[in-house]
Design a protein around this motif. Structure first.
Motif, mmCIF file in Angstrom:
data_model
loop_
_atom_site.group_PDB
_atom_site.id
_atom_site.type_symbol
_atom_site.label_atom_id
_atom_site.label_comp_id
_atom_site.label_asym_id
_atom_site.label_seq_id
_atom_site.Cartn_x
_atom_site.Cartn_y
_atom_site.Cartn_z
ATOM 1 N N LEU A 1 0.827 -1.205 0.000
ATOM 2 C CA LEU A 1 0.000 0.000 0.000
ATOM 3 C C LEU A 1 0.867 1.263 0.000
ATOM 4 O O LEU A 1 0.580 2.233 -0.713
ATOM 5 N N GLY A 2 1.939 1.247 0.777
ATOM 6 C CA GLY A 2 2.846 2.383 0.809
ATOM 7 C C GLY A 2 3.481 2.655 -0.540
ATOM 8 O O GLY A 2 3.590 3.806 -0.975
ATOM 9 N N PHE A 3 3.882 1.590 -1.244
ATOM 10 C CA PHE A 3 4.474 1.787 -2.565
ATOM 11 C C PHE A 3 3.430 2.243 -3.583
ATOM 12 O O PHE A 3 3.751 3.017 -4.495
ATOM 13 N N ILE A 4 2.199 1.790 -3.435
ATOM 14 C CA ILE A 4 1.127 2.264 -4.313
ATOM 15 C C ILE A 4 0.874 3.747 -4.077
ATOM 16 O O ILE A 4 0.673 4.517 -5.018
ATOM 17 N N LEU A 5 0.900 4.164 -2.806
ATOM 18 C CA LEU A 5 0.719 5.585 -2.490
ATOM 19 C C LEU A 5 1.847 6.451 -3.055
ATOM 20 O O LEU A 5 1.655 7.635 -3.350
ATOM 21 N N MET A 6 3.044 5.881 -3.195
ATOM 22 C CA MET A 6 4.183 6.623 -3.724
ATOM 23 C C MET A 6 4.108 6.838 -5.228
ATOM 24 O O MET A 6 4.749 7.736 -5.757
ATOM 25 N N SER A 7 3.361 6.011 -5.914
ATOM 26 C CA SER A 7 3.355 6.055 -7.378
ATOM 27 C C SER A 7 2.624 7.285 -7.904
ATOM 28 O O SER A 7 1.844 7.920 -7.202
ATOM 29 N N GLY A 8 2.882 7.585 -9.156
ATOM 30 C CA GLY A 8 2.213 8.698 -9.825
ATOM 31 C C GLY A 8 2.913 10.014 -9.607
ATOM 32 O O GLY A 8 4.017 10.087 -9.092
ATOM 33 N N GLY A 9 2.236 11.082 -10.039
ATOM 34 C CA GLY A 9 2.760 12.417 -9.844
ATOM 35 C C GLY A 9 3.689 12.891 -10.928
ATOM 36 O O GLY A 9 4.232 13.985 -10.843
ATOM 37 N N PHE B 1 2.094 15.911 -0.014
ATOM 38 C CA PHE B 1 2.135 15.230 1.286
ATOM 39 C C PHE B 1 2.087 13.712 1.147
ATOM 40 O O PHE B 1 2.789 12.985 1.851
ATOM 41 N N ARG B 2 1.236 13.232 0.243
ATOM 42 C CA ARG B 2 1.051 11.781 0.098
ATOM 43 C C ARG B 2 2.344 11.080 -0.290
ATOM 44 O O ARG B 2 2.665 10.011 0.244
ATOM 45 N N ARG B 3 3.113 11.648 -1.191
ATOM 46 C CA ARG B 3 4.325 10.982 -1.685
ATOM 47 C C ARG B 3 5.556 11.231 -0.814
ATOM 48 O O ARG B 3 6.457 10.398 -0.779
ATOM 49 N N ILE B 4 5.577 12.349 -0.106
ATOM 50 C CA ILE B 4 6.767 12.698 0.677
ATOM 51 C C ILE B 4 6.668 12.227 2.126
ATOM 52 O O ILE B 4 7.660 11.821 2.733
ATOM 53 N N ARG B 5 5.491 12.268 2.712
ATOM 54 C CA ARG B 5 5.334 11.928 4.134
ATOM 55 C C ARG B 5 4.535 10.649 4.360
ATOM 56 O O ARG B 5 4.972 9.755 5.077
ATOM 57 N N LEU B 6 3.361 10.564 3.780
ATOM 58 C CA LEU B 6 2.439 9.456 4.070
ATOM 59 C C LEU B 6 2.953 8.112 3.555
ATOM 60 O O LEU B 6 2.985 7.124 4.298
ATOM 61 N N ALA B 7 3.364 8.056 2.302
ATOM 62 C CA ALA B 7 3.792 6.788 1.710
ATOM 63 C C ALA B 7 5.046 6.202 2.383
ATOM 64 O O ALA B 7 5.040 5.018 2.742
ATOM 65 N N PRO B 8 6.112 6.983 2.586
ATOM 66 C CA PRO B 8 7.270 6.403 3.276
ATOM 67 C C PRO B 8 6.960 5.968 4.716
ATOM 68 O O PRO B 8 7.466 4.948 5.183
ATOM 69 N N THR B 9 6.120 6.730 5.397
ATOM 70 C CA THR B 9 5.729 6.342 6.758
ATOM 71 C C THR B 9 4.953 5.031 6.729
ATOM 72 O O THR B 9 5.157 4.155 7.583
ATOM 73 N N THR B 10 4.075 4.872 5.753
ATOM 74 C CA THR B 10 3.308 3.631 5.612
ATOM 75 C C THR B 10 4.235 2.447 5.355
ATOM 76 O O THR B 10 4.060 1.372 5.932
ATOM 77 N N VAL B 11 5.230 2.637 4.505
ATOM 78 C CA VAL B 11 6.190 1.561 4.225
ATOM 79 C C VAL B 11 6.968 1.196 5.487
ATOM 80 O O VAL B 11 7.150 0.010 5.797
ATOM 81 N N LEU B 12 7.419 2.192 6.239
ATOM 82 C CA LEU B 12 8.165 1.908 7.474
ATOM 83 C C LEU B 12 7.299 1.202 8.510
ATOM 84 O O LEU B 12 7.773 0.294 9.215
ATOM 85 N N ILE B 13 6.037 1.580 8.605
ATOM 86 C CA ILE B 13 5.116 0.883 9.513
ATOM 87 C C ILE B 13 4.951 -0.564 9.063
ATOM 88 O O ILE B 13 4.934 -1.484 9.885
#
Length: 80
Positions: free
Chosen positions: A29-37, A52-64
């Protein structure tokens, strides 16, 4: 005649595999959130890659997700 066949014993319990699967899904899910843009035109810079989604949310999701998988590996549910 005695049956001495041993059942194969898995390294982890069922709950460990379930937690591990949840962690893998969160990582995906984190990598999917990183895609696009990206920009349609390669000569035009798009600011969407810095939202925000690609810089903060997606990497945090991957680390979680990585934290969840590490927990699943280290969780000791064997009562022996």
């Amino acid at each position: 005649m005695e049956n001495n066949e041993q059942k194969p014993e898995f390294l982890f319990d069922k709950i460990n595999y379930q937690i591990l699967l949840i962690g893998i899904v969160v990582i995906a899910l984190g990598f999917i959130l990183m895609s696009g843009g990206g920009s349609e035109d390669p000569n035009v810079f798009s600011e969407d890659i810095f939202n925000f989604r690609r810089i903060r949310l997606a990497p945090t999701t991957v680390l979680i997700g990585f934290g969840i998988t590490i927990y699943a590996i280290l969780k000791n549910s064997k009562k022996a």
